[in-house]
Design an enzyme around this catalytic site. Structure first.
Site, PDB file in Angstrom:
ATOM      1  N   GLU A 127      -7.745 -17.681 -16.324  1.00  0.00           N
ATOM      2  CA  GLU A 127      -8.386 -16.374 -16.162  1.00  0.00           C
ATOM      3  C   GLU A 127      -7.300 -15.332 -15.921  1.00  0.00           C
ATOM      4  O   GLU A 127      -6.376 -15.611 -15.161  1.00  0.00           O
ATOM      5  CB  GLU A 127      -9.357 -16.372 -14.973  1.00  0.00           C
ATOM      6  CG  GLU A 127     -10.166 -15.081 -14.930  1.00  0.00           C
ATOM      7  CD  GLU A 127     -11.185 -15.049 -13.776  1.00  0.00           C
ATOM      8  OE1 GLU A 127     -11.237 -15.987 -12.962  1.00  0.00           O
ATOM      9  OE2 GLU A 127     -11.913 -14.059 -13.706  1.00  0.00           O
ATOM     10  N   GLY A 266      -6.002 -16.414  -4.871  1.00  0.00           N
ATOM     11  CA  GLY A 266      -6.452 -17.367  -3.850  1.00  0.00           C
ATOM     12  C   GLY A 266      -6.838 -18.709  -4.446  1.00  0.00           C
ATOM     13  O   GLY A 266      -6.411 -19.759  -3.978  1.00  0.00           O
ATOM     14  N   ALA A 267      -7.646 -18.664  -5.484  1.00  0.00           N
ATOM     15  CA  ALA A 267      -8.120 -19.901  -6.093  1.00  0.00           C
ATOM     16  C   ALA A 267      -8.834 -19.576  -7.397  1.00  0.00           C
ATOM     17  O   ALA A 267      -9.067 -18.407  -7.696  1.00  0.00           O
ATOM     18  CB  ALA A 267      -9.089 -20.617  -5.150  1.00  0.00           C
ATOM     19  N   GLU A 269     -12.003 -20.930 -10.213  1.00  0.00           N
ATOM     20  CA  GLU A 269     -13.247 -21.706 -10.291  1.00  0.00           C
ATOM     21  C   GLU A 269     -13.400 -22.551 -11.556  1.00  0.00           C
ATOM     22  O   GLU A 269     -14.536 -22.831 -11.970  1.00  0.00           O
ATOM     23  CB  GLU A 269     -14.427 -20.724 -10.219  1.00  0.00           C
ATOM     24  CG  GLU A 269     -14.612 -19.803 -11.452  1.00  0.00           C
ATOM     25  CD  GLU A 269     -13.994 -18.417 -11.305  1.00  0.00           C
ATOM     26  OE1 GLU A 269     -13.047 -18.269 -10.505  1.00  0.00           O
ATOM     27  OE2 GLU A 269     -14.447 -17.479 -12.001  1.00  0.00           O
ATOM     28  N   ASN A 270     -12.311 -22.999 -12.194  1.00  0.00           N
ATOM     29  CA  ASN A 270     -12.419 -23.811 -13.414  1.00  0.00           C
ATOM     30  C   ASN A 270     -13.523 -24.865 -13.290  1.00  0.00           C
ATOM     31  O   ASN A 270     -13.648 -25.507 -12.257  1.00  0.00           O
ATOM     32  CB  ASN A 270     -11.093 -24.536 -13.661  1.00  0.00           C
ATOM     33  CG  ASN A 270      -9.906 -23.644 -13.439  1.00  0.00           C
ATOM     34  OD1 ASN A 270      -9.766 -22.625 -14.096  1.00  0.00           O
ATOM     35  ND2 ASN A 270      -9.078 -23.985 -12.458  1.00  0.00           N
ATOM     36  N   HIS A 302     -16.678 -19.681  -2.149  1.00  0.00           N
ATOM     37  CA  HIS A 302     -16.652 -18.708  -3.249  1.00  0.00           C
ATOM     38  C   HIS A 302     -16.456 -19.423  -4.595  1.00  0.00           C
ATOM     39  O   HIS A 302     -17.218 -19.204  -5.536  1.00  0.00           O
ATOM     40  CB  HIS A 302     -15.521 -17.697  -2.999  1.00  0.00           C
ATOM     41  CG  HIS A 302     -15.359 -16.668  -4.066  1.00  0.00           C
ATOM     42  ND1 HIS A 302     -15.873 -15.401  -3.956  1.00  0.00           N
ATOM     43  CD2 HIS A 302     -14.749 -16.716  -5.280  1.00  0.00           C
ATOM     44  CE1 HIS A 302     -15.580 -14.713  -5.046  1.00  0.00           C
ATOM     45  NE2 HIS A 302     -14.899 -15.495  -5.864  1.00  0.00           N
ATOM     46  N   GLU A 303     -15.443 -20.268  -4.661  1.00  0.00           N
ATOM     47  CA  GLU A 303     -15.159 -20.935  -5.941  1.00  0.00           C
ATOM     48  C   GLU A 303     -16.310 -21.871  -6.312  1.00  0.00           C
ATOM     49  O   GLU A 303     -16.690 -21.957  -7.474  1.00  0.00           O
ATOM     50  CB  GLU A 303     -13.835 -21.703  -5.880  1.00  0.00           C
ATOM     51  CG  GLU A 303     -12.627 -20.874  -5.452  1.00  0.00           C
ATOM     52  CD  GLU A 303     -12.446 -19.580  -6.209  1.00  0.00           C
ATOM     53  OE1 GLU A 303     -12.829 -19.505  -7.390  1.00  0.00           O
ATOM     54  OE2 GLU A 303     -11.922 -18.608  -5.608  1.00  0.00           O
ATOM     55  N   HIS A 306     -19.226 -20.002  -7.782  1.00  0.00           N
ATOM     56  CA  HIS A 306     -19.009 -19.558  -9.160  1.00  0.00           C
ATOM     57  C   HIS A 306     -19.596 -20.544 -10.176  1.00  0.00           C
ATOM     58  O   HIS A 306     -19.823 -20.181 -11.316  1.00  0.00           O
ATOM     59  CB  HIS A 306     -17.512 -19.423  -9.452  1.00  0.00           C
ATOM     60  CG  HIS A 306     -16.942 -18.052  -9.205  1.00  0.00           C
ATOM     61  ND1 HIS A 306     -17.548 -16.896  -9.622  1.00  0.00           N
ATOM     62  CD2 HIS A 306     -15.778 -17.660  -8.608  1.00  0.00           C
ATOM     63  CE1 HIS A 306     -16.789 -15.851  -9.291  1.00  0.00           C
ATOM     64  NE2 HIS A 306     -15.717 -16.284  -8.665  1.00  0.00           N
ATOM     65  N   GLU A 325     -17.915 -11.574  -9.973  1.00  0.00           N
ATOM     66  CA  GLU A 325     -17.151 -11.462  -8.730  1.00  0.00           C
ATOM     67  C   GLU A 325     -17.925 -10.739  -7.619  1.00  0.00           C
ATOM     68  O   GLU A 325     -17.933 -11.181  -6.482  1.00  0.00           O
ATOM     69  CB  GLU A 325     -15.796 -10.795  -8.992  1.00  0.00           C
ATOM     70  CG  GLU A 325     -14.883 -11.601  -9.922  1.00  0.00           C
ATOM     71  CD  GLU A 325     -14.618 -13.036  -9.455  1.00  0.00           C
ATOM     72  OE1 GLU A 325     -14.926 -13.368  -8.297  1.00  0.00           O
ATOM     73  OE2 GLU A 325     -14.124 -13.842 -10.280  1.00  0.00           O
TER      74      GLU A 325
END
Ligand code: 0A1
Ligand code: ZN
Length: 875
Positions: A127, A266-267, A269-270, A302-303, A306, A325
């Protein structure tokens, strides 16, 4: 970095993709400097488009093309053209298999986009537009494909991961091994992920509401395997919460998280394989602060969230980024509020919004929640898209109520499952599920800038009527000089003189949401006994600046009696802002600074009454940051802000010494560490008291800090004490504590990051010389974003005093670092430069120094598109 002039992409130019990719089969043969990527794409003309077969455009950056074939036949050079950032292929049939082989160089990839190496481990970040650095592909979120991925690697990379489920593994004749993964869900390329390394994993499982068992794995280097428990517990809580609150179940049989040290954000979400910045996943009581524990809980959630808000339903184009987001930040905020102190969570969110997002809205990069154009999409992962986007979703929640909102999200997920959609689709689901009209509300997505709502009151004692009049406006922002009125939900309450709340409707409710839609609008309430005190914008029900002329007495009254904890806190903040602004004015005019009597009295009352929850009390005792004060100023005088704030802090510390000491001693117990809300609150209050005691200049505060540092059994108390020593003790004492800390923790990457930022952000200790010294320290690495953020970011964003040193040396330093970084990692360079972009808001001489530093970045040679966009828009 590439050498073409960045061009602007416009939202209005969106076109459907000419071709779709039904399936994507990838094979990676991993080698540090020459990885071979083979792809087979089943491509089909988009049936939604008219006749004809336009050329197939594939994105590609920094790729070496080796082979290209259609339906098994190698393509002659006349059939395709290599472009500067891709490939154009002449197509002669509506459906075909395209095969491409190319090489890439992960070992030299310091941009941390595409495939790269982090501490000897391969990982990806795709991303927003990183997949094009892996292979030629229609790298846009509205092209969704089913991926199968084979990874081939030498035996020193025993763990080989990708999205979906493992379907095959084995060993090749040459000793290399392979694993094949298949993801049954169609996804855009930005959700692709690959990891290969010598990793260990902790494993757990989760039973979904419908009774399926999901395997959960967190992978890290062996040395960190003991730091995964909190992330795992957070993941399970998040999975349960999403089932309970949104009715969303996880959909694959396995969910993996991998921790990597080199990561731009931060991270990520794959699908089925989240990749995390180590700092956002690894923790233990000895090494992580309460803040880190809470951050990890919220980012893991959060991830995970997603998976529905982002992956199952994704964005049509990158202008719609807030679709996933803003919504997901709202979801994780509500999750954190449910897991911890809701009031404190809201205060933290609003503080961030007011300090940083409002500043963004007032600066040269201001943009709507759904931007209209960009040069480099990476620059739009902003507080506006994330945090203001979440506020917009929160307002919909407020307007529709929890049940109405849930009806809306149910419809949204069912209607758009498996699709790439827009913010408009989200709003339409909310409307259709509830039979409401949000036409005017949509302006929140298209209008930039922070709205101002000024409120005035009148009271008719004879009629017993109290009237509030609201006037809304919004300052111009780049490209938007005129603004239309917004639909603003303003939650209000009215307090009688004894602190009781008036009933605002027939049902007796004491809080009511007023819907402001006009430039000016009045509301009348019955208040027979006396003129009430209004509690306005309760819970911060809209992301606006609210103006109301409260007296000091009214603010003290609200601090004590408001039922809305957020507004209790906000009343205290208003008192503090007023006091510090008065001191700033005195400082500028050369007058003696006066102690903030009303604020001191209010804080004394809070400490003596002891009725405020510790978590809220800690927040209420905290002064607004220099950055928040700067955002509040029309023209920023950094020196006066520092002097005035320091003076108020000193006055509070001195005047309340007895109360602070009593509170500190009461809370300074040696309980075993638990990262639970109650305990976090007590540590937070205790360390707030310690900070004041040390700031007020007496020896007692320093003595207590030393004792706390030596006796601490967790990182929260240890680092809080160290921070106090660094900021307030003699330099030699500070140095000794810092050395001791480093000796103890030098092997722990996350603690060393904390150690670095604690120094660079210290007003008294973190001089520019020290920052330069830290950059020479063996722990520093210019190619590691966490280290850069800790040292350079800590200085530029967290050290208001030294960064704004009057000679402009801080600005020049930042400019040099930004230029150096741009050739390594453009995304980080473009973020790091942001503090300079607000130069117009500073006093002329200071602002000129900032502008000159920015100009020197521009003159620094060929800039990346990322940095060029930010600097050119700011100059
Ligand atoms: N979607 C991620 C954020 C993210 C964006 C870009 C990245 O690399 C450039 C990495 C992560 C999130 O919201 O968590
Ligand atoms: Zn996100």
């Amino acid at each position: 970095m590439n050498d073409i002039r960045p061009h602007t992409v416009y939202r209005k130019d969106y076109r459907l993709p000419d071709y779709l990719v039904d399936s994507t089969v990838l094979c990676f043969e991993l080698e540090p400097n020459s990885t071979l990527v083979k792809s087979s794409l089943e491509i089909r003309r988009n049936p939604a488009l008219a006749e004809g077969l336009p050329p197939l455009r594939l994105d590609g950056v920094d790729l070496q093309l080796l082979y290209i074939a259609v339906d098994g036949e190698p393509l002659p050079p006349s059939r395709y053209q290599e472009l500067q950032q891709g490939l154009s292929v002449r197509v002669d049939k509506p459906e075909f298999l395209l095969e491409i082989h190319n090489r890439i160089n992960p070992g030299d990839n310091t941009s941390l986009e595409g495939l790269y190496l982090s501490n000897g481990m391969y990982c990806t970040q795709c991303e927003a537009e990183g997949f094009r650095k892996i292979t030629y592909y229609p790298d846009r979120p509205d092209v969704m494909s089913r991926f199968t991925t084979r990874i081939v690697a030498p035996p020193q990379y025993p763990v080989l991961l990708s999205n979906g489920n493992e379907i095959d593994r084995g060993r090749m004749d040459d000793g290399r091994q392979f694993v094949t993964w298949e993801d049954p869900f169609a996804k855009p390329a930005y959700l692709f992920a690959l990891v290969a390394g010598d990793l260990e994993c902790v494993e757990d499982s989760f039973s979904t509401a419908s009774g399926r068992r999901v395997k959960l794995q967190i992978f890290t280097e062996a040395k960190n395997i003991g730091k995964c428990a909190h992330a795992m517990a957070s993941l399970k809580k998040a999975m349960r919460w999403d089932e309970e609150v949104y009715g969303r179940e996880y959909d694959l049989d396995i969910f993996m998280i991998v921790a990597v040290d080199h990561f731009n954000m931060g991270a990520m979400e794959n699908k089925g394989l989240n990749i995390f910045n180590s700092a956002c996943v690894l923790s233990s009581p000895e090494t992580a602060t309460d803040g880190a524990f809470q951050r990890i809980e919220s980012i893991v959630a959060h991830e995970y969230f997603h998976n529905w808000s982002g992956n199952r339903v994704t964005c049509r184009d990158w202008f719609q980024l807030s679709l996933k987001e803003g919504f997901t930040v709202f979801r994780d905020a509500e999750f954190s509020a449910d897991m911890n102190s809701r009031d404190v969570k809201r205060i933290e969110e609003v503080t961030r919004l007011r300090t940083a997002q409002f500043a963004e809205d007032a600066g040269p990069m201001a943009h709507p929640v759904r931007p209209d154009s960009y040069m480099e999409i990476s620059n739009f992962y902003t507080l506006t898209v994330y945090e203001k986007g979440a506020e917009v979703v929160r307002m919909i929640h407020t307007l529709l109520g929890p049940e109405g909102f849930r009806r809306g999200t149910d419809l949204y997920f069912t209607r758009h499952d498996g699709c790439a959609v827009t913010c408009e689709d989200f709003v339409r689901s909310m409307e259709d599920a509830n039979g409401v009209d949000l036409t005017q509300f949509r302006r929140w997505y298209s209008q930039a800038g922070t709205p101002v709502v000024d409120v005035s009151e009148t009271y008719d004692a004879e009629a017993g009527e109290y009237r509030l009049t609201f006037r809304q406006s919004c300052p111009p922002t780049p490209g938007q000089s005129e603004k239309l009125p917004l639909h603003i939900p303003i939650a209000v309450g009215l307090l009688a003189s004894d602190g009781a709340e008036l009933a605002l409707d027939a049902a007796g409710n004491s809080s009511r949401v007023l819907e402001i839609t006009q430039p000016e609008q009045s509301f009348t309430f019955s208040a027979p006994a006396a003129k009430p005190v209004p509690s306005l914008l309760r819970g911060f029900s809209a992301p606006v600046k609210l103006g109301f002329e409260y007296t000091e007495e009214q603010l003290q009254f609200l601090m004590q009696f408001d039922r809305d904890a957020f507004n209790q806190w906000d009343a205290g903040q208003r008192l503090a802002f007023n006091a510090i602004e008065q001191s700033q004015a005195d400082y500028r005019s050369g007058a003696a600074l006066e102690p903030p009597v009303a604020l001191i009295g209010a804080c004394r009352g809070l400490l003596q009454r002891g009725s405020t929850a510790p978590a809220l009390l800690a927040e209420m005792l905290s002064l607004p940051s220099e950055q928040a004060l700067a955002e509040h100023s029309d023209l920023i005088d950094a020196e006066a802000i520092v002097a005035a704030r320091d003076f108020c802090r000193l006055s509070l510390g001195k005047s309340l010494q007895g109360e602070l000491l009593e509170c500190y001693r009461r809370l300074n117990t040696h309980k075993p560490y638990r990262p639970e809300a109650e305990d976090i609150a007590e540590r937070s209050l205790k360390n707030t008291c310690l900070g004041y005691l040390a700031a007020s200049g007496g020896a007692e505060g320093i003595r207590l800090a030393r004792a706390q540092y030596l006796g601490a059994e967790n990182m929260t108390d240890s680092s809080a004490a160290l921070r106090v020593l660094v900021n307030h003790a003699d330099r030699a004492v500070a140095r000794q504590a810092l050395d001791d800390f480093y000796q103890r923790w030098q092997e722990d990457t996350q603690v060393v990051e904390l150690w670095l930022s604690l120094q660079s952000s210290s007003a008294s200790y973190g001089s520019l010389d020290l920052v330069r010294e830290l950059m020479q320290h063996p722990a520093f690495e210019l190619t590691n974003p966490n280290k850069v953020r800790a040292v350079i970011g800590g200085f530029a964003n967290g050290n208001f005093t030294q960064f704004h040193s009057i000679d402009g040396s801080g600005y020049q330093f930042l400019a040099e670092q930004v230029v150096a970084l741009d050739s390594l990692n453009p995304q980080i360079a473009a973020r790091l430069v942001l503090p300079l972009t607000h130069w117009k808001k500073y006093l002329p001489q200071v602002g000129e120094n900032m502008r000159a530093a920015l100009a020197s970045v521009m003159a620094g040679g060929q800039l990346s598109a990322d940095l060029y966009e930010v600097v050119s828009k700011s100059l």
